[in-house]
Design an enzyme around this catalytic site. Structure first.
Site, PDB file in Angstrom:
ATOM      1  N   HIS A 165       0.986  -1.122  -0.002  1.00  0.00           N
ATOM      2  CA  HIS A 165      -0.010  -0.105  -0.066  1.00  0.00           C
ATOM      3  C   HIS A 165       0.903   1.469  -0.130  1.00  0.00           C
ATOM      4  CE1 HIS A 165      -3.182   2.705   1.160  1.00  0.00           C
ATOM      5  NE2 HIS A 165      -3.888   1.728   0.788  1.00  0.00           N
ATOM      6  N   ASP A 194      -7.934  -5.627  -0.048  1.00  0.00           N
ATOM      7  CA  ASP A 194      -8.465  -6.225  -1.217  1.00  0.00           C
ATOM      8  C   ASP A 194      -8.002  -7.833  -1.062  1.00  0.00           C
ATOM      9  OD1 ASP A 194      -7.437  -3.451  -2.969  1.00  0.00           O
ATOM     10  OD2 ASP A 194      -9.501  -4.386  -2.893  1.00  0.00           O
TER      11      ASP A 194
END
Ligand code: SDX
Length: 392
Positions: A270, A327
């Protein structure tokens, strides 16, 4: 334009805007919506309540929440001409392609709510977008499988209505399973907003020119579709299925570490979180709850758990601070509920619409708001004179 500013906890950053909606501390893995921790909201709140919070800044009391849900519920129907719009797509069109097109087309339908200088127009456009996304997403799924599009049922919750429009058929009663409704609602909460991510920044930049709000949200949908962003949930489950069995995990970890291989572990890493994404924590717990409620399992969950374990003990991932993100596990749950992988990012867009809309409202209602105009570091040739073609 970017600006330098200092904010708690006392570190400085370059930023594209000020915003009071969502706070992320990437080092600590903290995510707050209007000051409330995502873990508490996911556990104790509802998507409608979190939507109200993001839009209005405070948690609603019972009357305020009932009024908000009443308003949203009564905007869930799609104009009949808009349903015809779907007929122009191929049956195998990706749902995100359909969402882009249909949401963009809303800008050609609601001339009565696109004067962005009018707070009432901004409010009704916001409510229409939040209300219609489940109907639009469910209709995209129905269109792809050749089933009739379902009309909303206002006696159901926002999320129950979406499940019925997606999986129900006119010929039969559809029973909303409470545990599935709760899991779906929690997934919507986890995707509602996330500070200035790529798609939200897209919506803000498009909106900063005064563009039609529906068109701005369509731009956000387009950006979210990419596999580096919202498209990662579809890519992550496809990756887990391709790995198939735990003994093949080392091969994929090796590929992810190989600079010459473009493969990355989908659902990992991320730009902001350099710690565990707090949404992934809730997501992993929710997998178990849905499996128990539906009395199902999926070997891909074991692959995901062992992949996480191996990666988090691998120096490459530890040194680069790569952890599972929102996700990584979401697809396992969505697949267990019955969604095809192609629908995963459409569900992300459905939920993120409230974040996009709340961020757009925050930006457009700021009296000092100006058009966004990012600058660049020029890397092209220095000035030079034109050469006629005969001399080239
Ligand atoms: C979302 O911004 C948001 O808030 C987004 C989001 C939201 O709610 O809106 O949180 C939703 O988009 C989550 C992210 C979903 N995408 C994926 O899961 C795709 C896989 N992840 C990667 O593509 C990547 O991690 C990104 C795109 C998410 C972040 O890319 P960055 O910013 O380049 O990552 P980084 O700077 O932290 O990378 C550091 C290093 C790099 O190597 P070096 O250049 O230092 O050698 O780690 C490597 C990267 O190549 N790396 C990975 C990796 N992610 C980063 N290596 C292998 N597998 C990965 N998944």
């Amino acid at each position: 334009q970017s600006g330098m500013f200092t904010y708690d906890p006392g570190f400085t950053s370059t930023a594209s805007c000020d915003s009071g909606l969502t706070f992320i501390d990437g080092e600590e893995g903290v995510l707050l919506h209007r000051g409330y921790p995502i873990g508490q909201l996911a556990e104790d709140s509802s998507f409608m309540e979190v939507s109200y919070l993001l839009l209005n800044g405070e948690l609603p009391n019972k009357t305020e929440l009932d009024d908000f849900e009443f308003t949203i519920t009564r905007h869930t129907m799609l104009h009949d001409q808009l349903r015809q719009f779907y007929q122009g797509f191929r049956r195998d069109a990706h749902p995100m392609a359909i969402m882009c097109g249909v949401v963009g087309a809303l800008s050609a339908f609601y001339h009565d709510s696109t004067d962005i200088s009018d707070p009432d127009h901004r409010k009704i456009s916001s409510h229409r977008l939040i209300a219609k996304m489940p109907t639009i997403a469910a209709a995209a799924y129905k269109y792809s499988i050749g089933q009739p599009m379902m009309q909303p049922d206002n006696s159901l919750s926002y999320t129950g209505n979406f499940l019925r429009m997606t999986f129900g058929v006119p010929a039969e009663e559809y029973e909303v399973i409470p545990a599935v409704e709760k899991a779906m609602d929690r997934i919507f909460i986890l995707h509602a907003d996330h500070e200035q991510n790529a798609s939200t920044s897209t919506v803000r930049l498009a909106g900063s020119s005064g563009a039609n709000p529906f068109a701005c949200i369509a731009a956000g949908i387009a950006c979210l579709w990419g596999p580096a962003h919202g498209g990662a949930n579809e890519a992550a489950l496809n990756m887990l299925r391709e790995i198939g069995t735990p003994d093949r995990i080392p091969e994929y970890i090796a590929r992810a570490k190989n600079k010459d291989d473009p493969f990355r572990l989908m659902g990992f890493g991320h730009r902001v979180y350099k710690n565990y994404d707090p949404r992934a924590t809730v997501m992993q717990k929710t997998v178990r709850e849905v499996f128990d409620a539906l009395k199902v399992t999926d070997p891909v969950f074991d692959v995901a758990l062992q992949l996480e374990e191996m990666a988090l003990n691998d120096p490459y991932f530890v040194d680069k601070k790569l952890f599972p993100n929102v996700d990584f596990y979401s697809g396992v749950i969505l697949s267990a509920i019955g969604f095809p992988t192609e629908m995963f990012t459409a569900l992300f867009a459905l939920a993120r619409t409230v974040g996009w809309v709340a961020q757009w409202n925050e930006m457009i209602s700021d009296p000092g708001q100006r058009i966004g105009r990012p600058r660049q570091l020029y890397t092209g040739p220095a000035q030079r004179d034109y050469v006629p073609i005969g001399q080239r």
